[in-house]
Structures are given as C-alpha cells and as structure tokens.
Design an enzyme around this catalytic site. Structure first.
Site, PDB file in Angstrom:
ATOM      1  N   GLU A 284     -23.268 -11.480   6.544  1.00 20.01           N
ATOM      2  CA  GLU A 284     -23.929 -11.724   7.830  1.00 20.01           C
ATOM      3  C   GLU A 284     -24.120 -13.221   8.077  1.00 20.01           C
ATOM      4  O   GLU A 284     -23.996 -13.693   9.212  1.00 20.01           O
ATOM      5  CB  GLU A 284     -25.282 -11.002   7.884  1.00 20.01           C
ATOM      6  CG  GLU A 284     -25.212  -9.488   7.737  1.00 20.01           C
ATOM      7  CD  GLU A 284     -24.503  -8.788   8.883  1.00 20.01           C
ATOM      8  OE1 GLU A 284     -24.027  -9.461   9.816  1.00 20.01           O
ATOM      9  OE2 GLU A 284     -24.401  -7.546   8.834  1.00 20.01           O
TER      10      GLU A 284
ATOM     11  N   ASP B 125     -26.726 -10.812  14.284  1.00 26.52           N
ATOM     12  CA  ASP B 125     -26.423 -11.057  12.874  1.00 26.52           C
ATOM     13  C   ASP B 125     -27.511 -11.880  12.191  1.00 26.52           C
ATOM     14  O   ASP B 125     -27.694 -11.778  10.975  1.00 26.52           O
ATOM     15  CB  ASP B 125     -25.053 -11.739  12.740  1.00 26.52           C
ATOM     16  CG  ASP B 125     -23.910 -10.731  12.758  1.00 26.52           C
ATOM     17  OD1 ASP B 125     -24.160  -9.565  12.418  1.00 26.52           O
ATOM     18  OD2 ASP B 125     -22.779 -11.096  13.112  1.00 26.52           O
TER      19      ASP B 125
ATOM     20  N   TYR C   9     -19.818 -17.923  14.528  1.00 29.37           N
ATOM     21  CA  TYR C   9     -20.132 -18.127  15.941  1.00 29.37           C
ATOM     22  C   TYR C   9     -20.374 -19.614  16.225  1.00 29.37           C
ATOM     23  O   TYR C   9     -19.926 -20.137  17.248  1.00 29.37           O
ATOM     24  CB  TYR C   9     -21.357 -17.299  16.344  1.00 29.37           C
ATOM     25  CG  TYR C   9     -21.223 -15.839  15.987  1.00 29.37           C
ATOM     26  CD1 TYR C   9     -20.046 -15.142  16.274  1.00 29.37           C
ATOM     27  CD2 TYR C   9     -22.248 -15.147  15.352  1.00 29.37           C
ATOM     28  CE1 TYR C   9     -19.910 -13.799  15.926  1.00 29.37           C
ATOM     29  CE2 TYR C   9     -22.114 -13.816  15.010  1.00 29.37           C
ATOM     30  CZ  TYR C   9     -20.943 -13.149  15.298  1.00 29.37           C
ATOM     31  OH  TYR C   9     -20.799 -11.833  14.948  1.00 29.37           O
TER      32      TYR C   9
ATOM     33  N   HIS D   2     -20.869 -14.462   9.263  1.00 32.62           N
ATOM     34  CA  HIS D   2     -20.660 -14.101  10.659  1.00 32.62           C
ATOM     35  C   HIS D   2     -21.371 -15.095  11.570  1.00 32.62           C
ATOM     36  O   HIS D   2     -20.796 -15.570  12.553  1.00 32.62           O
ATOM     37  CB  HIS D   2     -21.202 -12.687  10.940  1.00 32.62           C
ATOM     38  CG  HIS D   2     -20.516 -11.620  10.161  1.00 32.62           C
ATOM     39  ND1 HIS D   2     -20.944 -10.301  10.166  1.00 32.62           N
ATOM     40  CD2 HIS D   2     -19.426 -11.648   9.352  1.00 32.62           C
ATOM     41  CE1 HIS D   2     -20.142  -9.581   9.395  1.00 32.62           C
ATOM     42  NE2 HIS D   2     -19.227 -10.386   8.885  1.00 32.62           N
TER      43      HIS D   2
ATOM     44  N   GLU E 216     -25.242  -2.401  14.061  1.00 33.88           N
ATOM     45  CA  GLU E 216     -23.949  -2.791  13.485  1.00 33.88           C
ATOM     46  C   GLU E 216     -22.800  -1.898  13.937  1.00 33.88           C
ATOM     47  O   GLU E 216     -21.637  -2.325  13.896  1.00 33.88           O
ATOM     48  CB  GLU E 216     -24.033  -2.758  11.953  1.00 33.88           C
ATOM     49  CG  GLU E 216     -25.045  -3.737  11.377  1.00 33.88           C
ATOM     50  CD  GLU E 216     -24.798  -4.026   9.917  1.00 33.88           C
ATOM     51  OE1 GLU E 216     -24.046  -4.971   9.628  1.00 33.88           O
ATOM     52  OE2 GLU E 216     -25.358  -3.305   9.085  1.00 33.88           O
TER      53      GLU E 216
END
Length: 348
Positions: free
Chosen positions: A120, A90, A127, A123, A187
């Site tokens: 993105e 990402d 994490y 995303h 993706e």
C-alpha cells in the site's frame, strides 16, 4: 451473544507453541516458522505477494509526460481526481492493515499483513510518482487535497472510514468482521471504476505508463481482497456464533450502499464525457464486481440480474497472474526464479 474483545498479540510468549492456537485471541510464541503455521494457505499467499513485488521507479513516464497536455480537459480532470481518490484510499489502507495485524495471533498472517501494508505504501508512492512526472508541485498538492473539498468523495470516504474507526476504537470480533467487509469494498469495489478509466486510456494508446502502474496496483489489490476474505472466513469458522443473519444483512446493505456511492462517483467524474466508456456499462461493471465480492465473502449476489462483465475488453488489462507480464508493452517481467513445492525449501 457477547462481543468478544480482541487481545493484542504478545511480542513473545515462551509458554505458547509456535503454531498459533487460533487466528485471533489465541496463543502463539510469535516465532515464525513457515513449516509450522496454522493455515495451509498462508505460505502460498506469501509467495504470491512476493512475486508481485514492483516499484514505481521501474516505469518510464517519458511518453506520458508528453501525452498528458494533449488529453481533453475532461480526461485531465478525471485523471487527476481519480489519482487523488486512490491516494486517499491507499493511505487509509496502510494504517488499517497495521491495526488488524496487531490482533492476528498467527505470526504468519501478521507477516503477510506487513507485506500488504508495504505494498500500500508503494501504491501511494506511485501516485506521487505519476503526478510529479506530469504536473507542477502546486497542482500535485491540489490533487492530494481533493478529499477535503469533494462532497461525493467525502461520502465515500466516511462510509469506509467509519467502519475502520469503529474497529480501531473498539476492537472486538464483530467490529473486526464488519471492518473487513468495508475493506473488501474499499479494495475490491471502490477502486474499480477508476481502474476502468485508466485502462480505457491505455486501449486508446494514451498514458500507457500510468496504466501499467495501475495494472500492478490492480494485481496487488486482487491478492489483498483474497487475503482479507480468508481472514473473514477463518474468524467465522473459529467463532461460528458470529455467523448470523444480522451479519448477512450488514454485508448486503453495505454493498448496496457502496455500489450506489461508486456509481454516483462514476457519474460525477466520468459520466458520458469520456470516449469509449458508456456510463450504463460502467454502472453494470460496478454491480458485477459487487456480486463477485459478496460471493467471495460467502453471501448472495446483491444484483442477481448482472451475470456478465459488460466491459469485456477490460480483461486484458485486469488479468492477474503469478508473474508480471506487461500487457501494455509486452515485456516479460517474470520475477519467479525458482520452482519449489509450497512450504518446501529444497530447491532454493
């Protein structure tokens, strides 16, 4: 056939119409009026991406914090390494989206690409959010370094980034089309064995909050793949001379190699060590998605013998809809507050 060099979109052009004359290398004022755009599908896509909006802060990690230490060593290892992989992919994707946006003449597509890049970023934040919840800062730093030290990851990463670099270094029509193939692989295929791992944990009532976040990411990526596929097809429609057998062979060979790399990664990180996931089913699941993505791009399935999704249980977790139903906690998360006709503002 000459290779058309791509020209960057002008910041503003008084002599050009608001509605772009071409998806690339066209003219446009760069003033965005959603009721005067080139592609009828752009506004519905914009609405759909807005409806998917979410942030990591919405997800309560307290139960996952308690559960992570009780996972098996294999589960913990796979969990962290897959998060590390997703973070890398990402990060690359955020930058690639911006590079493509520079060459899209159409201001509406540029606007959508900016939203895509923002997603993105979210995303990647998710994490960090997960890792900071369950492991020490030292361990988090280790996870974000996996891409440098895991040979299998390096092979996968180089496969995609080499195509991206070719486009970044020499932005022409051919390299744009090939880089979009790589994007669809990144993706729409390289994420999916990782997603399956998290969904399998969730169906065993493990790390449900993380899997909820993965579900939101999955929904975003579904829309991203569709958006890049539309760009791919529109470019070929406006530049039919690039719709060649050579491009078809590139698509086929790329997906065959990508599937091989994804299966190699799945064997390495999951293998037969994780309860509830048969490696043979996971391999067929990867091939199944390779077929789907090639079909989306307009090409034949590379694995015609694989006709069905072997992980049928996963549909409850992958499901993509316009709203935001939480499959894990069964809470309504519907952000769409008004019903209005596409490209109309009457009922706001």
């Amino acid at each position: 056939m000459g290779t058309s060099i791509l020209e960057k979109r002008k910041l503003i052009d008084k002599t050009a119409p608001n509605r772009s004359t071409s998806i690339i290398n066209g003219t446009s004022s760069n003033i965005l009026n959603w009721d005067d755009v080139r592609f009828s599908w752009a506004y519905p896509k914009y609405k759909r991406m807005l409806a998917n909006f979410w942030t990591p802060f919405e997800i309560n990690m307290s139960q996952d914090i308690k559960q992570f230490p009780s996972l098996s060593e294999d589960e913990q290892n796979a969990f962290l390494k897959i998060i590390g992989l997703l973070a890398l992919l990402d990060s690359i994707q955020t930058d690639y989206a911006g590079k493509v946006a520079d060459y899209l003449t159409d201001s509406s597509l540029n606007a959508i690409m900016i939203i895509l890049a923002q997603q993105e970023v979210i995303h990647n934040h998710s994490y960090s959010y997960v890792l900071s919840s369950i492991v020490t800062k030292q361990k988090q730093d280790e996870v974000f370094e996996f891409w440098r030290t895991e040979p299998i990851l390096q092979q996968r990463n180089d496969f995609v980034t080499d195509g991206y670099k070719a486009f970044a270094n020499e932005p022409n029509v051919e390299n744009l089309l090939k880089s979009i193939v790589n994007d669809v692989i990144l993706e729409g295929l390289f994420f999916y064995s990782g997603f399956a791992f998290f969904y399998n944990l969730a169906r065993n009532q493990k790390m449900v909050a993380t899997s909820t976040m993965i579900n939101y990411i999955n929904r975003d990526e579904h829309l991203h793949v569709d958006f890049f596929v539309k760009i791919f097809k529109e470019v070929l429609k406006e530049y039919p001379e690039y719709d060649t057998d050579e491009l078809g062979r590139y698509v086929e060979s790329s997906f065959l190699k990508a599937t091989e790399l994804e299966i190699e990664w799945a064997r390495h990180i999951i293998g037969n060590k994780i309860d509830g996931v048969l490696l043979s089913d996971l391999e067929d699941y990867i091939k199944f998605y390779a077929n789907i993505r090639c079909n989306q791009l307009g090409y034949d399935k590379p694995f015609p013998a694989i006709r069905n999704n072997p992980l049928r249980w996963i549909k409850a977790y992958e499901e993509v809809d316009f709203g935001k139903s939480d499959f894990f906690e069964q809470k309504s998360r519907q952000y769409t507050k008004v019903n209005y006709v596409d490209n109309g503002f009457d009922e706001l």
